[in-house]
Design a protein around this motif. Structure first.
Motif, PDB file in Angstrom:
ATOM      1  N   PHE A   7      11.633  -2.651 -14.628  1.00  0.00           N
ATOM      2  CA  PHE A   7      11.502  -1.539 -14.179  1.00  0.00           C
ATOM      3  C   PHE A   7      10.738  -0.257 -15.050  1.00  0.00           C
ATOM      4  O   PHE A   7      10.367   0.694 -14.565  1.00  0.00           O
ATOM      5  CB  PHE A   7      12.525  -0.909 -13.399  1.00  0.00           C
ATOM      6  CG  PHE A   7      12.952  -1.636 -12.340  1.00  0.00           C
ATOM      7  CD1 PHE A   7      12.528  -1.011 -10.778  1.00  0.00           C
ATOM      8  CD2 PHE A   7      13.231  -2.812 -12.147  1.00  0.00           C
ATOM      9  CE1 PHE A   7      12.719  -1.567  -9.587  1.00  0.00           C
ATOM     10  CE2 PHE A   7      13.550  -3.603 -10.804  1.00  0.00           C
ATOM     11  CZ  PHE A   7      13.102  -2.670  -9.542  1.00  0.00           C
ATOM     12  N   CYS A   8      10.705  -0.723 -16.509  1.00  0.00           N
ATOM     13  CA  CYS A   8      10.291   0.454 -17.149  1.00  0.00           C
ATOM     14  C   CYS A   8       8.848   0.314 -17.206  1.00  0.00           C
ATOM     15  O   CYS A   8       8.182  -0.560 -17.122  1.00  0.00           O
ATOM     16  CB  CYS A   8      10.523   0.238 -18.679  1.00  0.00           C
ATOM     17  SG  CYS A   8      10.037   1.411 -19.813  1.00  0.00           S
ATOM     18  N   PRO A   9       7.884   1.294 -16.867  1.00  0.00           N
ATOM     19  CA  PRO A   9       6.523   1.344 -16.565  1.00  0.00           C
ATOM     20  C   PRO A   9       5.767   0.586 -17.482  1.00  0.00           C
ATOM     21  O   PRO A   9       6.247   0.607 -18.757  1.00  0.00           O
ATOM     22  CB  PRO A   9       6.036   2.764 -16.480  1.00  0.00           C
ATOM     23  CG  PRO A   9       7.343   3.323 -15.895  1.00  0.00           C
ATOM     24  CD  PRO A   9       8.425   2.699 -16.423  1.00  0.00           C
ATOM     25  N   PRO A  50       0.753  -1.172   0.126  1.00  0.00           N
ATOM     26  CA  PRO A  50      -0.061   0.176  -0.092  1.00  0.00           C
ATOM     27  C   PRO A  50       0.876   1.286  -0.034  1.00  0.00           C
ATOM     28  O   PRO A  50       0.512   2.184  -0.541  1.00  0.00           O
ATOM     29  CB  PRO A  50      -0.803  -0.107   1.132  1.00  0.00           C
ATOM     30  CG  PRO A  50      -0.975  -1.515   1.420  1.00  0.00           C
ATOM     31  CD  PRO A  50       0.540  -2.127   0.959  1.00  0.00           C
ATOM     32  N   LEU A  51       2.040   1.204   0.607  1.00  0.00           N
ATOM     33  CA  LEU A  51       2.831   2.535   0.650  1.00  0.00           C
ATOM     34  C   LEU A  51       3.794   2.688  -0.529  1.00  0.00           C
ATOM     35  O   LEU A  51       4.365   3.439  -0.688  1.00  0.00           O
ATOM     36  CB  LEU A  51       3.804   2.336   2.206  1.00  0.00           C
ATOM     37  CG  LEU A  51       3.003   2.709   3.098  1.00  0.00           C
ATOM     38  CD1 LEU A  51       3.703   2.802   4.311  1.00  0.00           C
ATOM     39  CD2 LEU A  51       1.916   3.874   2.976  1.00  0.00           C
ATOM     40  N   LEU A  52       3.872   1.275  -1.552  1.00  0.00           N
ATOM     41  CA  LEU A  52       4.609   1.574  -2.702  1.00  0.00           C
ATOM     42  C   LEU A  52       3.719   1.838  -3.782  1.00  0.00           C
ATOM     43  O   LEU A  52       4.306   1.898  -5.018  1.00  0.00           O
ATOM     44  CB  LEU A  52       5.201   0.175  -2.918  1.00  0.00           C
ATOM     45  CG  LEU A  52       6.435  -0.298  -1.785  1.00  0.00           C
ATOM     46  CD1 LEU A  52       6.868  -1.845  -2.067  1.00  0.00           C
ATOM     47  CD2 LEU A  52       7.430   0.693  -1.594  1.00  0.00           C
ATOM     48  N   ASN A  53       2.472   1.988  -3.579  1.00  0.00           N
ATOM     49  CA  ASN A  53       1.431   2.147  -4.721  1.00  0.00           C
ATOM     50  C   ASN A  53       1.601   3.382  -5.230  1.00  0.00           C
ATOM     51  O   ASN A  53       0.883   3.820  -6.185  1.00  0.00           O
ATOM     52  CB  ASN A  53       0.057   1.946  -4.050  1.00  0.00           C
ATOM     53  CG  ASN A  53      -0.800   1.761  -5.174  1.00  0.00           C
ATOM     54  OD1 ASN A  53      -0.803   1.287  -6.369  1.00  0.00           O
ATOM     55  ND2 ASN A  53      -2.252   2.342  -4.935  1.00  0.00           N
ATOM     56  N   THR A  54       2.524   4.349  -4.854  1.00  0.00           N
ATOM     57  CA  THR A  54       2.823   5.468  -5.506  1.00  0.00           C
ATOM     58  C   THR A  54       3.358   5.133  -7.142  1.00  0.00           C
ATOM     59  O   THR A  54       3.436   6.125  -8.029  1.00  0.00           O
ATOM     60  CB  THR A  54       3.649   6.507  -4.962  1.00  0.00           C
ATOM     61  OG1 THR A  54       5.043   5.869  -4.619  1.00  0.00           O
ATOM     62  CG2 THR A  54       3.218   7.081  -3.589  1.00  0.00           C
ATOM     63  N   SER A  55       4.007   3.808  -7.477  1.00  0.00           N
ATOM     64  CA  SER A  55       4.273   3.315  -8.527  1.00  0.00           C
ATOM     65  C   SER A  55       3.814   2.117  -8.933  1.00  0.00           C
ATOM     66  O   SER A  55       3.772   1.079  -8.125  1.00  0.00           O
ATOM     67  CB  SER A  55       6.115   3.270  -8.522  1.00  0.00           C
ATOM     68  OG  SER A  55       6.412   2.627  -9.642  1.00  0.00           O
ATOM     69  N   GLU A  56       3.059   1.948  -9.902  1.00  0.00           N
ATOM     70  CA  GLU A  56       2.621   0.555  -9.965  1.00  0.00           C
ATOM     71  C   GLU A  56       3.514  -0.309 -10.551  1.00  0.00           C
ATOM     72  O   GLU A  56       3.552  -1.496 -10.252  1.00  0.00           O
ATOM     73  CB  GLU A  56       1.447   0.942 -11.352  1.00  0.00           C
ATOM     74  CG  GLU A  56       0.085   1.419 -10.985  1.00  0.00           C
ATOM     75  CD  GLU A  56      -0.774   1.843 -12.385  1.00  0.00           C
ATOM     76  OE1 GLU A  56      -0.326   1.049 -13.389  1.00  0.00           O
ATOM     77  OE2 GLU A  56      -1.629   2.364 -12.215  1.00  0.00           O
ATOM     78  N   THR A  57       4.843   0.243 -11.093  1.00  0.00           N
ATOM     79  CA  THR A  57       5.780  -0.567 -11.309  1.00  0.00           C
ATOM     80  C   THR A  57       6.490  -1.184  -9.961  1.00  0.00           C
ATOM     81  O   THR A  57       7.132  -2.322 -10.056  1.00  0.00           O
ATOM     82  CB  THR A  57       6.863   0.292 -12.211  1.00  0.00           C
ATOM     83  OG1 THR A  57       6.163   0.922 -13.440  1.00  0.00           O
ATOM     84  CG2 THR A  57       7.835  -0.469 -12.652  1.00  0.00           C
ATOM     85  N   ALA A  58       6.603  -0.475  -8.974  1.00  0.00           N
ATOM     86  CA  ALA A  58       7.159  -1.080  -7.799  1.00  0.00           C
ATOM     87  C   ALA A  58       6.216  -2.189  -7.267  1.00  0.00           C
ATOM     88  O   ALA A  58       6.829  -3.262  -6.882  1.00  0.00           O
ATOM     89  CB  ALA A  58       7.210   0.226  -6.737  1.00  0.00           C
TER      90      ALA A  58
END
Length: 537
Positions: free
Chosen positions: A527-529, A155-163
């Motif tokens: 790691f590329c979106p 939930p706290l990594l969700n600023t990036s869908e790629t992460a």
């Protein structure tokens, strides 16, 4: 008596701690203690159940970092050194307590325990615990699943869908590499869920996952309808809710079984009771007091005056608690009336390390629970979630809410005044890694550049581990947690700059590859979106 099912899930996870740059390192003991007190006893339980032909099912989630450490030759070698020190200390204790027969009896118990651990690990299993877990999986009794790559709190990594996608995909790839098959279930780190997380899970081939009970609360459905049934989300993936009653019985420090006065006291250890001069060879630096695993007292209250531990009494109590647990589960099933369209399932997930490490008698309790559940006197059976879904497909009637199994039910333990400083740095590193991947994924890179980019990706994943903000909040090993975060970010920054400036120092790269040697199949291009990424992981 109504028919229902009990699904026990053990989540085995430790953060990646490996320090080849030192002769020994205190935090590596986290793994060694867990092997001795949790994973080897669990395998012993499974073997006894197999020998007695007990019809049981159990689920074990193995985290990718734990998988990597259990299969690492350096850590395997250091674990044997650890065991030999434990045996030597127990033998010294037998001599020291020769005028105290009750203490000496316990010292002999610990020597037998450590000697058996060494024999099992070295001779019986040849250091390969993963192979043993896979064998029990192949027998149909143990369902193996996994979790996110470094146990990142999604939930706290969700600023990036790629992460989020990489935490999931790299984790599953690690599991497949070591076990040769894909897991059907997925343990969300800390049971951390947010709406939409089911989509990357579905894309990764996951069939089901777990959430805490409050995630399934709905004004349109009763708790019996939501927590004790499987539910299918809009994309077809299934979700199970954690049973709050089982959690209270086993987890609660005040009301749970492990707090019973008959059980061994974890916090009273000879590492804090005896002279440093005597303990010196067994506590790494010879100065800092640590847990040795040799404990002579039972819980008996909160003060320091404890009564002597009685193993027989403790095991008798564990059996009584196993009986009580099964009876309580049967009563729950009987009370679930006709509100569940399918036979109810009680999902009881726990940290695997509770059983043996924090609760010394826990493996024995678990064994008795699995034995009792196989008894025809009870109207319940143990089952894993995939077989349950195959018999009773999930209904399409609920959307989980954002949640975790942490304090106050969401993200407070992983983002607060003790650890909120880390997230801007994690977000910056993730964004920089994504730009690197997009800039270079369509270009031809040489072997040295490829290795550097992949190592940078490893550093980002390692910095994202949920363990470090958790430790910062709990206050147990804050200095080490701070250092792990800053070290991984510093390593990433160095690798990022060396790529951008085309000044790669191969000797330093080799050092980083040696220290952080997990995820051998990682591909920086992932790691590329997704919208820009034509190369799947």
């Amino acid at each position: 008596m109504k028919k229902g099912y009990l699904s026990i899930i053990l989540h085995a996870h430790l953060p990646f701690v490996r320090h080849p740059e030192y002769d020994s390192f205190f935090e590596e003991n986290w793994l060694f203690e867990a092997i001795t007190e949790c994973y080897l006893p669990l395998l012993n339980v499974l073997e006894r159940l197999e020998k007695d032909r007990i019809n049981y099912q159990l689920t074990l989630s193995l985290s990718p970092t734990l998988i990597s450490m259990l299969s690492d030759a350096l850590l395997q070698s250091r674990y044997l050194e650890f065991l030999h020190r434990q045996i030597e200390l127990a033998e010294k204790e037998i001599i020291r307590t020769r005028s105290q027969p009750e203490y000496q009896k316990l010292a002999r118990l610990y020597r037998r325990f450590f000697v058996k651990s060494c024999s099992d690990y070295q001779d019986r299993y040849q250091g390969d615990l993963l192979k043993q877990f896979k064998r029990h999986h192949s027998l149909g009794n143990l369902e193996l699943i996994t979790t996110a790559a470094t146990h990142g709190y999604l939930p706290l990594l969700n600023t990036s869908e790629t992460a989020v996608r990489n935490q999931i995909n790299v984790g599953i790839d690690t599991f497949k590499t070591h076990f040769g098959f894909a897991p059907t279930g997925f343990w969300l780190p800390e049971c951390g869920y947010y709406p939409g997380l089911e989509d990357p899970l579905k894309e990764a081939g996951i069939t089901y996952f777990f959430v805490d009970s409050h995630s399934l609360s709905s004004s349109d459905h009763s708790i019996k309808q939501t927590v004790y049934s499987a539910h299918s989300l809009n994309n077809g993936i299934s979700v199970f809710g954690r049973d709050p009653a089982s959690s209270k019985q086993v987890w609660s420090a005040q009301e749970g079984y492990p707090g019973d006065f008959a059980y061994r006291e974890y916090y009273r250890d000879i590492g804090f009771d005896l002279d440093l001069e005597y303990l010196g060879p067994y506590i790494l630096d010879g100065i800092t007091r640590i847990q040795t695993g040799i404990k002579y007292f039972r819980i008996t209250g909160k003060d320091n005056e404890k009564e002597l531990y009685d193993p027989k009494q403790a095991l008798n109590q564990a059996y009584c608690h196993a009986q009580h647990f099964i009876q309580q589960k049967q009563e729950q099933i009987d009370a679930l009336t006709d509100e569940t369209a399918t036979p109810p399932i009680i999902v009881a997930p726990f940290d695997a390390e509770l059983f043996g490490h924090w609760w010394f008698e826990g493996p024995y309790w678990l064994e008795q629970v699995l034995r009792l559940a196989d008894h025809p006197a009870y109207g319940l059976k143990t089952i894993s979630c995939q077989p349950y879904l195959e018999q009773f497909p999930a209904s399409h009637d609920i959307t989980p809410k954002a949640s975790s199994w942490g304090e106050h039910g969401y993200s407070e333990y992983w983002i607060n005044e003790t650890n909120d400083w880390i997230y801007p740095f994690l977000s910056k590193a993730q964004a920089q890694m994504e730009r690197l991947a997009c800039d270079l994924s369509r270009l031809t890179v040489d072997n040295l550049q490829e290795r550097t980019l992949n190592q940078a990706a490893r550093s980002v994943l390692l910095a994202q581990a949920s363990d470090w903000p958790f430790i910062m909040k709990s206050g147990t090993a804050v200095e080490y947690a701070n250092k792990r975060i800053t070290d991984h970010l510093a390593r990433f920054n160095y690798l990022h700059d060396s790529i951008r400036k085309n000044r790669i120092d191969e000797r330093y790269l080799i050092a980083l590859e040696t220290m952080d040697n997990l995820f051998p199949n990682i591909n920086f291009r992932s790691f590329c979106p997704k919208k820009n990424n034509t190369t799947p992981y």
